[in-house]
Design a protein around this motif. Structure first.
Motif, PDB file in Angstrom:
ATOM      1  N   MET A   1       0.835  -1.193   0.000  1.00 59.02           N
ATOM      2  CA  MET A   1       0.000   0.000   0.000  1.00 59.02           C
ATOM      3  C   MET A   1       0.873   1.247   0.000  1.00 59.02           C
ATOM      4  SD  MET A   1      -3.048   0.988   2.693  1.00 59.02           S
ATOM      5  CE  MET A   1      -3.871  -0.582   2.366  1.00 59.02           C
ATOM      6  N   ARG A   2       0.528   2.206  -0.840  1.00 61.92           N
ATOM      7  CA  ARG A   2       1.349   3.401  -0.969  1.00 61.92           C
ATOM      8  C   ARG A   2       1.193   4.320   0.237  1.00 61.92           C
ATOM      9  NH1 ARG A   2       0.289   6.195  -6.611  1.00 61.92           N
ATOM     10  NH2 ARG A   2       2.018   7.464  -5.791  1.00 61.92           N
ATOM     11  N   ILE A   3       2.259   5.068   0.523  1.00 61.70           N
ATOM     12  CA  ILE A   3       2.210   6.056   1.593  1.00 61.70           C
ATOM     13  C   ILE A   3       1.228   7.154   1.197  1.00 61.70           C
ATOM     14  CG2 ILE A   3       3.549   7.767   2.884  1.00 61.70           C
ATOM     15  CD1 ILE A   3       6.008   6.041   2.394  1.00 61.70           C
ATOM     16  N   PRO A   4       0.348   7.598   2.125  1.00 60.07           N
ATOM     17  CA  PRO A   4      -0.595   8.673   1.781  1.00 60.07           C
ATOM     18  C   PRO A   4       0.142   9.924   1.312  1.00 60.07           C
ATOM     19  CG  PRO A   4      -1.135   7.688   3.914  1.00 60.07           C
ATOM     20  CD  PRO A   4       0.192   7.134   3.505  1.00 60.07           C
ATOM     21  N   GLN A   5      -0.488  10.626   0.382  1.00 54.37           N
ATOM     22  CA  GLN A   5       0.073  11.881  -0.073  1.00 54.37           C
ATOM     23  C   GLN A   5      -0.052  12.931   1.038  1.00 54.37           C
ATOM     24  OE1 GLN A   5       1.618  12.344  -3.144  1.00 54.37           O
ATOM     25  NE2 GLN A   5       1.436  10.109  -3.169  1.00 54.37           N
ATOM     26  N   LYS A   6       0.622  14.033   0.835  1.00 52.49           N
ATOM     27  CA  LYS A   6       0.541  15.134   1.792  1.00 52.49           C
ATOM     28  C   LYS A   6      -0.920  15.481   2.090  1.00 52.49           C
ATOM     29  CE  LYS A   6       3.077  18.637   0.792  1.00 52.49           C
ATOM     30  NZ  LYS A   6       3.538  19.853   0.089  1.00 52.49           N
ATOM     31  N   TYR A   7      -1.203  15.756   3.370  1.00 54.67           N
ATOM     32  CA  TYR A   7      -2.561  16.138   3.761  1.00 54.67           C
ATOM     33  C   TYR A   7      -2.511  17.463   4.514  1.00 54.67           C
ATOM     34  CZ  TYR A   7      -6.912  16.367   6.394  1.00 54.67           C
ATOM     35  OH  TYR A   7      -8.089  16.795   6.940  1.00 54.67           O
ATOM     36  N   ILE A   8      -3.399  18.384   4.162  1.00 51.93           N
ATOM     37  CA  ILE A   8      -3.596  19.621   4.910  1.00 51.93           C
ATOM     38  C   ILE A   8      -5.101  19.787   5.122  1.00 51.93           C
ATOM     39  CG2 ILE A   8      -3.247  22.112   5.001  1.00 51.93           C
ATOM     40  CD1 ILE A   8      -0.948  21.844   3.063  1.00 51.93           C
ATOM     41  N   ASP A   9      -5.494  19.961   6.355  1.00 54.05           N
ATOM     42  CA  ASP A   9      -6.907  20.158   6.662  1.00 54.05           C
ATOM     43  C   ASP A   9      -7.420  21.400   5.919  1.00 54.05           C
ATOM     44  OD1 ASP A   9      -9.055  21.626   8.450  1.00 54.05           O
ATOM     45  OD2 ASP A   9      -9.153  19.503   8.988  1.00 54.05           O
ATOM     46  N   PRO A  10      -8.558  21.290   5.245  1.00 57.27           N
ATOM     47  CA  PRO A  10      -9.053  22.432   4.451  1.00 57.27           C
ATOM     48  C   PRO A  10      -9.222  23.716   5.265  1.00 57.27           C
ATOM     49  CG  PRO A  10     -10.280  20.439   3.912  1.00 57.27           C
ATOM     50  CD  PRO A  10      -9.404  20.092   5.077  1.00 57.27           C
ATOM     51  N   ASP A  11      -9.675  23.592   6.520  1.00 62.67           N
ATOM     52  CA  ASP A  11      -9.878  24.784   7.341  1.00 62.67           C
ATOM     53  C   ASP A  11      -8.562  25.457   7.715  1.00 62.67           C
ATOM     54  OD1 ASP A  11     -12.600  24.385   7.270  1.00 62.67           O
ATOM     55  OD2 ASP A  11     -12.667  23.290   9.167  1.00 62.67           O
ATOM     56  N   TRP A  12      -7.475  24.676   7.728  1.00 64.06           N
ATOM     57  CA  TRP A  12      -6.178  25.223   8.108  1.00 64.06           C
ATOM     58  C   TRP A  12      -5.292  25.568   6.916  1.00 64.06           C
ATOM     59  CZ3 TRP A  12      -3.868  26.455  12.784  1.00 64.06           C
ATOM     60  CH2 TRP A  12      -4.657  26.234  13.923  1.00 64.06           C
ATOM     61  N   ARG A  13      -5.713  25.191   5.716  1.00 65.54           N
ATOM     62  CA  ARG A  13      -4.851  25.387   4.548  1.00 65.54           C
ATOM     63  C   ARG A  13      -4.393  26.841   4.371  1.00 65.54           C
ATOM     64  NH1 ARG A  13      -3.440  22.696   0.015  1.00 65.54           N
ATOM     65  NH2 ARG A  13      -4.699  20.904   0.664  1.00 65.54           N
ATOM     66  N   PRO A  14      -5.292  27.841   4.410  1.00 64.49           N
ATOM     67  CA  PRO A  14      -4.805  29.221   4.224  1.00 64.49           C
ATOM     68  C   PRO A  14      -3.769  29.634   5.269  1.00 64.49           C
ATOM     69  CG  PRO A  14      -7.192  29.120   3.989  1.00 64.49           C
ATOM     70  CD  PRO A  14      -6.756  27.795   4.523  1.00 64.49           C
ATOM     71  N   ALA A  15      -4.008  29.275   6.538  1.00 64.22           N
ATOM     72  CA  ALA A  15      -3.080  29.670   7.604  1.00 64.22           C
ATOM     73  C   ALA A  15      -1.725  29.003   7.432  1.00 64.22           C
ATOM     74  CB  ALA A  15      -3.672  29.323   8.968  1.00 64.22           C
ATOM     75  N   LEU A  16      -1.706  27.720   7.070  1.00 65.87           N
ATOM     76  CA  LEU A  16      -0.434  27.006   6.939  1.00 65.87           C
ATOM     77  C   LEU A  16       0.332  27.462   5.698  1.00 65.87           C
ATOM     78  CD1 LEU A  16      -1.289  23.362   8.067  1.00 65.87           C
ATOM     79  CD2 LEU A  16      -0.661  25.364   9.430  1.00 65.87           C
ATOM     80  N   ILE A  17      -0.373  27.664   4.604  1.00 68.52           N
ATOM     81  CA  ILE A  17       0.308  28.120   3.391  1.00 68.52           C
ATOM     82  C   ILE A  17       0.893  29.516   3.597  1.00 68.52           C
ATOM     83  CG2 ILE A  17      -0.063  28.808   0.987  1.00 68.52           C
ATOM     84  CD1 ILE A  17      -1.932  26.435   0.687  1.00 68.52           C
ATOM     85  N   SER A  18       0.138  30.382   4.280  1.00 72.32           N
ATOM     86  CA  SER A  18       0.643  31.746   4.499  1.00 72.32           C
ATOM     87  C   SER A  18       1.899  31.748   5.349  1.00 72.32           C
ATOM     88  CB  SER A  18      -0.437  32.602   5.157  1.00 72.32           C
ATOM     89  OG  SER A  18      -0.676  32.190   6.502  1.00 72.32           O
ATOM     90  N   ARG A  19       2.057  30.727   6.214  1.00 66.30           N
ATOM     91  CA  ARG A  19       3.261  30.598   7.046  1.00 66.30           C
ATOM     92  C   ARG A  19       4.299  29.690   6.407  1.00 66.30           C
ATOM     93  NH1 ARG A  19      -1.146  30.932  10.515  1.00 66.30           N
ATOM     94  NH2 ARG A  19      -0.940  32.435  12.239  1.00 66.30           N
ATOM     95  N   ARG A  20       4.036  29.230   5.203  1.00 65.27           N
ATOM     96  CA  ARG A  20       4.920  28.315   4.479  1.00 65.27           C
ATOM     97  C   ARG A  20       5.123  27.005   5.243  1.00 65.27           C
ATOM     98  NH1 ARG A  20       9.520  32.447   1.954  1.00 65.27           N
ATOM     99  NH2 ARG A  20       8.030  33.769   0.812  1.00 65.27           N
ATOM    100  N   LEU A  21       4.057  26.552   5.883  1.00 64.83           N
ATOM    101  CA  LEU A  21       4.094  25.288   6.615  1.00 64.83           C
ATOM    102  C   LEU A  21       3.340  24.205   5.846  1.00 64.83           C
ATOM    103  CD1 LEU A  21       3.504  26.563  10.271  1.00 64.83           C
ATOM    104  CD2 LEU A  21       5.646  25.719   9.280  1.00 64.83           C
ATOM    105  N   ASP A  22       3.555  24.173   4.551  1.00 67.65           N
ATOM    106  CA  ASP A  22       2.866  23.207   3.707  1.00 67.65           C
ATOM    107  C   ASP A  22       3.760  22.046   3.302  1.00 67.65           C
ATOM    108  OD1 ASP A  22       4.438  24.926   2.233  1.00 67.65           O
ATOM    109  OD2 ASP A  22       3.117  24.922   0.475  1.00 67.65           O
ATOM    110  N   HIS A  23       4.892  21.859   3.996  1.00 71.99           N
ATOM    111  CA  HIS A  23       5.735  20.685   3.764  1.00 71.99           C
ATOM    112  C   HIS A  23       6.426  20.311   5.077  1.00 71.99           C
ATOM    113  CE1 HIS A  23       9.441  23.218   3.520  1.00 71.99           C
ATOM    114  NE2 HIS A  23       8.593  24.098   3.054  1.00 71.99           N
ATOM    115  N   ALA A  24       6.781  19.043   5.205  1.00 73.98           N
ATOM    116  CA  ALA A  24       7.255  18.504   6.484  1.00 73.98           C
ATOM    117  C   ALA A  24       8.519  19.190   6.983  1.00 73.98           C
ATOM    118  CB  ALA A  24       7.495  16.993   6.348  1.00 73.98           C
ATOM    119  N   ALA A  25       9.450  19.480   6.088  1.00 73.64           N
ATOM    120  CA  ALA A  25      10.721  20.073   6.514  1.00 73.64           C
ATOM    121  C   ALA A  25      10.512  21.411   7.217  1.00 73.64           C
ATOM    122  CB  ALA A  25      11.645  20.249   5.307  1.00 73.64           C
TER     123      ALA A  25
END
Length: 257
Positions: A1-25
């Motif tokens: 079974m493949r590893i799930p792709q990146k997940y971002i909760d829809p309600d948090w997506r704008p806040a995380l993207i604006s902080r550049r927290l859209d990748h694990a590193a």
């Protein structure tokens, strides 16, 4: 079974993207996250758990719990050779439970990557259960009798619901059960956390293991309250013959005299 792709909760997506927290590193590099527990060094790697207070973009601030894992895999009959990262297992379990209505901590972010040295990194971020407390923090004897019975009922019924939906926690300690009193409803809201061993059960032994593990590690819970909990879990007005058999089995396991 493949590893799930990146997940971002829809309600948090704008806040995380604006902080550049859209990748694990980016989560690993956060300077102001606070370590909340001793590192877990099992399974040939490491895992650290951090807490961070963050605005969700609507002027509401929340605690986020960040699990950062490196090279930590657990073997199982389904993954006997390389094993599977426990955070991947937990994210799958959280997602599956939420789809079936089982109340668990809500995932906000999940991602993984392999660094230049070949080390595997997984990051799982969950929404903190603000206003909740774990069962091991509750002084059961100090609760008013009616409130104590309601707590036993709501935890028992919620665990029963989880099992009826096909899931066994398989590592159920009081610290993994969070509750919050809802005055308007006169009931407890119950949530489960740390689902890294949770999966669809294949036999009743997994359900019994949840009951035994929770009972064994619950402090200051009387024998009478243990029986009340079983009655609520079994959804019976009184213990049936099957319930009495289960109660005697638990008593032997817990070495009641």
């Amino acid at each position: 079974m493949r590893i799930p792709q990146k997940y971002i909760d829809p309600d948090w997506r704008p806040a995380l993207i604006s902080r550049r927290l859209d990748h694990a590193a980016a989560w690993l590099a956060l300077p102001d996250k606070e370590l909340v527990d001793e590192p877990n060094l099992r399974y040939g790697g490491s895992m650290h758990v951090y807490c961070l207070r963050m605005d969700d973009g609507t002027a509401s601030s929340h605690n986020l719990y960040i699990k950062c894992q490196c090279n930590q895999r657990r073997r199982s009959p389904r993954h006997p050779l390389r094993g599977r990262a426990t955070l991947e297992t937990e994210f799958r379990a959280l997602s599956a439970c939420l789809k079936k209505g089982v109340p668990v901590a809500r995932p906000v972010f999940f991602d993984h990557f392999v660094d230049d040295n070949g080390d595997e990194h997984y990051v799982l971020v969950s929404l903190g259960l603000d206003g909740f407390q774990s069962l091991d923090q509750i002084d059961m004897p100090a609760l008013p009798p009616a409130r104590r019975r309601r707590l036993l009922e709501d935890v028992g019924m919620t665990l029963r619901f989880m099992h009826l939906r096909g899931f066994a926690h398989r590592n159920l300690y009081p610290k993994h059960v969070f509750v919050a009193w809802r005055p308007a409803l006169e009931r407890f809201d119950v949530r489960f956390i740390d689902l890294e061993k949770t999966h669809l059960f294949t036999g009743f032994r997994h359900l019994f293991r949840d009951l035994e593990s929770l009972a064994r590690r619950s402090k200051n819970v009387s024998r009478r309250d243990q029986l009340r909990f079983l009655k609520y879990y079994l959804d019976t007005g009184h213990l049936s013959e099957d319930g009495k058999i289960l109660a005697r089995w638990l008593a032997r396991k817990l070495r009641y005299r």
